[in-house]
Design a protein around this motif. Structure first.
Motif, PDB file in Angstrom:
ATOM      1  N   LEU A 196       1.902  -4.292   7.706  1.00 50.43           N
ATOM      2  CA  LEU A 196       1.081  -3.278   7.631  1.00 50.43           C
ATOM      3  C   LEU A 196       1.741  -1.868   7.663  1.00 50.43           C
ATOM      4  O   LEU A 196       2.821  -1.661   8.271  1.00 50.43           O
ATOM      5  CB  LEU A 196       0.234  -3.394   9.033  1.00 50.43           C
ATOM      6  N   PHE A 197       1.253  -1.056   7.016  1.00 52.02           N
ATOM      7  CA  PHE A 197       2.018   0.318   6.745  1.00 52.02           C
ATOM      8  C   PHE A 197       1.134   1.360   7.127  1.00 52.02           C
ATOM      9  O   PHE A 197      -0.064   1.461   6.503  1.00 52.02           O
ATOM     10  CB  PHE A 197       2.467   0.424   5.243  1.00 52.02           C
ATOM     11  N   TYR A 223       4.708   3.405  10.631  1.00 50.26           N
ATOM     12  CA  TYR A 223       4.660   1.922  11.043  1.00 50.26           C
ATOM     13  C   TYR A 223       4.944   1.142   9.858  1.00 50.26           C
ATOM     14  O   TYR A 223       4.483   1.299   8.880  1.00 50.26           O
ATOM     15  CB  TYR A 223       3.800   1.442  11.796  1.00 50.26           C
ATOM     16  N   THR A 224       5.962   0.215   9.985  1.00 46.94           N
ATOM     17  CA  THR A 224       6.320  -0.824   8.680  1.00 46.94           C
ATOM     18  C   THR A 224       5.892  -2.179   8.938  1.00 46.94           C
ATOM     19  O   THR A 224       5.967  -3.044   8.278  1.00 46.94           O
ATOM     20  CB  THR A 224       7.358  -0.643   8.381  1.00 46.94           C
ATOM     21  N   SER A 225       5.427  -2.509  10.382  1.00 48.90           N
ATOM     22  CA  SER A 225       5.094  -3.945  10.742  1.00 48.90           C
ATOM     23  C   SER A 225       3.951  -3.844  11.778  1.00 48.90           C
ATOM     24  O   SER A 225       3.709  -2.747  12.575  1.00 48.90           O
ATOM     25  CB  SER A 225       6.068  -4.626  11.145  1.00 48.90           C
ATOM     26  N   THR A 274     -12.818   4.677   8.535  1.00 43.14           N
ATOM     27  CA  THR A 274     -12.390   4.137   9.536  1.00 43.14           C
ATOM     28  C   THR A 274     -13.543   4.383  10.701  1.00 43.14           C
ATOM     29  O   THR A 274     -13.283   3.917  11.973  1.00 43.14           O
ATOM     30  CB  THR A 274     -11.077   4.435  10.093  1.00 43.14           C
ATOM     31  N   GLY A 275     -14.401   5.245  10.701  1.00 43.83           N
ATOM     32  CA  GLY A 275     -15.156   5.585  11.858  1.00 43.83           C
ATOM     33  C   GLY A 275     -14.268   6.532  12.814  1.00 43.83           C
ATOM     34  O   GLY A 275     -13.976   7.361  12.352  1.00 43.83           O
ATOM     35  N   PRO A 309      -7.343   0.141  10.774  1.00 42.76           N
ATOM     36  CA  PRO A 309      -7.207  -0.295   9.093  1.00 42.76           C
ATOM     37  C   PRO A 309      -5.857   0.748   8.579  1.00 42.76           C
ATOM     38  O   PRO A 309      -5.655   1.683   9.168  1.00 42.76           O
ATOM     39  CB  PRO A 309      -8.551   0.493   8.611  1.00 42.76           C
ATOM     40  N   PRO A 310      -5.368  -0.133   7.752  1.00 34.78           N
ATOM     41  CA  PRO A 310      -4.189   0.507   7.075  1.00 34.78           C
ATOM     42  C   PRO A 310      -4.412   1.772   6.434  1.00 34.78           C
ATOM     43  O   PRO A 310      -5.442   1.643   5.500  1.00 34.78           O
ATOM     44  CB  PRO A 310      -3.316  -0.590   6.206  1.00 34.78           C
ATOM     45  N   ALA A 311      -3.774   3.000   6.444  1.00 35.51           N
ATOM     46  CA  ALA A 311      -4.088   4.137   5.938  1.00 35.51           C
ATOM     47  C   ALA A 311      -3.357   5.197   6.381  1.00 35.51           C
ATOM     48  O   ALA A 311      -2.329   4.982   7.034  1.00 35.51           O
ATOM     49  CB  ALA A 311      -5.609   4.492   6.385  1.00 35.51           C
TER      50      ALA A 311
END
Length: 164
Positions: free
Chosen positions: A5-6, A41-43, A82-83, A149-151
């Motif tokens: 996840l990034f 973040y990469t993980s 994302t809300g 969520p990834p963003a």
């Protein structure tokens, strides 16, 4: 196998902000002490640990015969629909100050989209101006049970000072 996840978070603060001053009574500046305030973040594992930018923000006050309450709130924009992000995901952590009479609700203050009190500096008895400096770390707290969520998320921290 865990998916990677990034998430990139960028704090949007100008290098210095000047508040409107009441003549001979109050002045306020906010400046970033690091060239870039961002969390990457990469993980997924990284998201389960908090991240902290040391000595990130400095608030400077000059008060003459006045006291004040300083508050902060955080707003964000993201590239995903994302809300809302979890309340208290971001916090400020007081690391130093020279205001011996100021009161603090806590050294670490969770931020959300409503004003939260950082400190209260009481009124002064004498006429001379008093200069105060407050240094804060900026912290992104762990997300152990919340799905984000990834963003790319951009945060804006707004400071509000109320005179006493």
């Amino acid at each position: 196998m865990k998916a990677i996840l990034f998430i990139l978070l960028i704090i949007v603060l100008p290098s210095s902000v000047y508040a409107q001053s009441v003549p001979f009574q109050v002045s306020f500046t906010c400046q970033t002490l690091q060239p870039l305030l961002d969390f990457s973040y990469t993980s997924i594992d990284e998201m389960q640990q908090g991240k902290e930018i040391v000595n990130a923000i400095q608030l400077n006050l000059r008060l003459k015969m006045r006291g004040c309450t300083m508050m902060a709130k955080v707003d964000y924009t993201g590239t995903a629909n994302t809300g809302s992000l979890p309340a208290g995901w971001m916090s400020t952590k007081l690391i130093s100050n020279n205001a011996s009479s100021a009161t603090f609700p806590a050294t670490e203050i969770p931020l959300n989209n409503t004003n939260t009190v950082l400190f209260t500096q009481p009124n002064h008895i004498n006429n001379g101006p008093h200069d105060y400096t407050f240094n804060y770390n900026l912290k992104l707290n762990a997300l152990n049970s919340v799905c984000v969520p990834p963003a790319t998320y951009n945060f804006t921290i707004t400071y509000t000072m109320t005179l006493l």
